[in-house]
Each structure stands twice: as C-alpha cells, then as structure tokens.
Scaffold this motif. Structure first.
Motif, short mmCIF file in Angstrom:
data_model
loop_
_atom_site.label_atom_id
_atom_site.label_comp_id
_atom_site.label_asym_id
_atom_site.label_seq_id
_atom_site.Cartn_x
_atom_site.Cartn_y
_atom_site.Cartn_z
N LEU A 73 0.84 -1.19 0.00
CA LEU A 73 0.00 0.00 0.00
C LEU A 73 0.88 1.25 0.00
CD1 LEU A 73 -2.83 1.30 0.40
CD2 LEU A 73 -2.49 0.97 2.86
N GLU A 77 -2.26 6.39 -2.65
CA GLU A 77 -3.59 5.83 -2.85
C GLU A 77 -4.35 5.65 -1.55
OE1 GLU A 77 -0.83 4.43 -4.29
OE2 GLU A 77 -0.61 2.38 -3.61
N PHE A 78 -3.78 6.09 -0.46
CA PHE A 78 -4.43 5.89 0.84
C PHE A 78 -4.35 7.15 1.70
CE2 PHE A 78 -3.65 4.11 5.27
CZ PHE A 78 -4.98 4.07 5.60
N ASN A 79 -3.25 7.34 2.38
CA ASN A 79 -3.16 8.40 3.37
C ASN A 79 -3.25 9.81 2.77
OD1 ASN A 79 -2.84 8.86 6.26
ND2 ASN A 79 -0.95 9.91 5.66
N PRO A 84 -9.13 8.77 3.83
CA PRO A 84 -8.26 7.59 3.82
C PRO A 84 -9.01 6.27 4.05
CG PRO A 84 -7.23 9.32 5.09
CD PRO A 84 -8.64 9.77 4.79
N PHE A 88 -8.78 3.33 1.43
CA PHE A 88 -8.24 2.03 1.81
C PHE A 88 -9.20 0.91 1.42
CE2 PHE A 88 -7.68 -1.45 4.88
CZ PHE A 88 -6.38 -1.80 4.57
N TRP A 91 -8.77 0.38 -2.27
CA TRP A 91 -7.50 -0.29 -2.54
C TRP A 91 -7.60 -1.77 -2.18
CZ3 TRP A 91 -4.01 -3.13 0.19
CH2 TRP A 91 -2.76 -3.34 -0.41
#
Length: 146
Positions: A73, A77-79, A84, A88, A91
């Motif tokens: 990860l 693409e997250f945080n 988020p 997540f 993802w």
C-alpha cells in the motif's frame, strides 16, 4: 547457493501513457523471476481521484505477470486521499492479498491486524512488505494505530 530472482516496480502507473510500460516490463521479465513486488503508489500523489475502476485497471495490468505479484500500500492511494478510510477500502478491494491471483508455493503470512502487510521466506531470505504510514497526520490516534 540458490539465487532469488525478482522484479521490483514502484510509483507507476501514474498516467495512461505508463500502463503500456508496466505491461511491457511484466511481459519481458526474465523467465526465472520468482515474484514481482510493487512498492506502492500506483497513482500520482497529486490526484485525489481514487476509483474502483482505476484500481481495477492497474490490477488487470499487474495480473499479466507470469510470476505472482505482491503489492505494498502506498501513501498516494491511501493516506494522501481526502478520506483515507474510503480510499483504503477501494485499494483493498483490488489489491489485498494480491499474490493469491496466482497459484504459487511461496508460504506467505499476512498480518492479523494489518492484512495489507505480508511476509515470506524464499531461499533463506525473509521478505517483509509493510505499509509504513507517511504524509499527512489525520489524527494522532489514527497515526499511532497504524
């Protein structure tokens, strides 16, 4: 002494023009490659768009690999996303335990609490894939939990 052969990619594909480059790298990997590892950031950090369709497109390209692909990860693409938790979830739908798209005999362990983290031993070498949170701190408790 056995030699482990693997392919490492990261920070791609950020734009449409990079999808063929990733596909080409995977299509032309050496025959003895035992696994591929993507170190995260399958999208640009400047893009706040994170859609299931985009992740599915990336996953489709990665699945052209003849060797199993492990993916870590990335913060892009997250945080780095406005939400988020939602990012997540998207993802995870495309990439969680991604190597399971292949039949292989690599003994992979996934972390109980953070299943995006994994480890395995190959040729007496342990490989550990850990998402280490970076970028924005959305809250001290959330940061400490991750």
């Amino acid at each position: 002494v056995p030699e482990t052969s693997f392919l490492v990619i990261a920070d791609t594909p950020y734009r449409n023009s990079e999808f063929p480059l990733v596909a080409d790298a995977l299509a032309n990997q050496q025959e003895d490659v035992q696994f591929v590892i993507h170190l995260g950031d399958v999208k640009s950090g400047g893009s706040t768009d994170v859609s299931i369709e985009y992740f599915a497109r990336v996953a489709s390209v990665l699945q052209t690999s003849t060797a199993p692909v492990f993916i870590i990860l990335g913060d892009n693409e997250f945080n780095d996303m406005p939400n988020p938790t939602k990012a997540f979830s998207k993802w995870s739908a495309s990439f969680m335990q991604f190597d399971q798209n292949w039949t292989h005999d690599i003994g992979v362990s996934y972390h109980d609490v953070r299943p995006e983290n994994f480890s395995f031993v190959i040729d007496n070498t342990m490989l550990v894939g850990i998402y280490r949170v970076g970028s924005a701190v959305h809250g001290a408790d959330e940061w400490d939990a991750r």
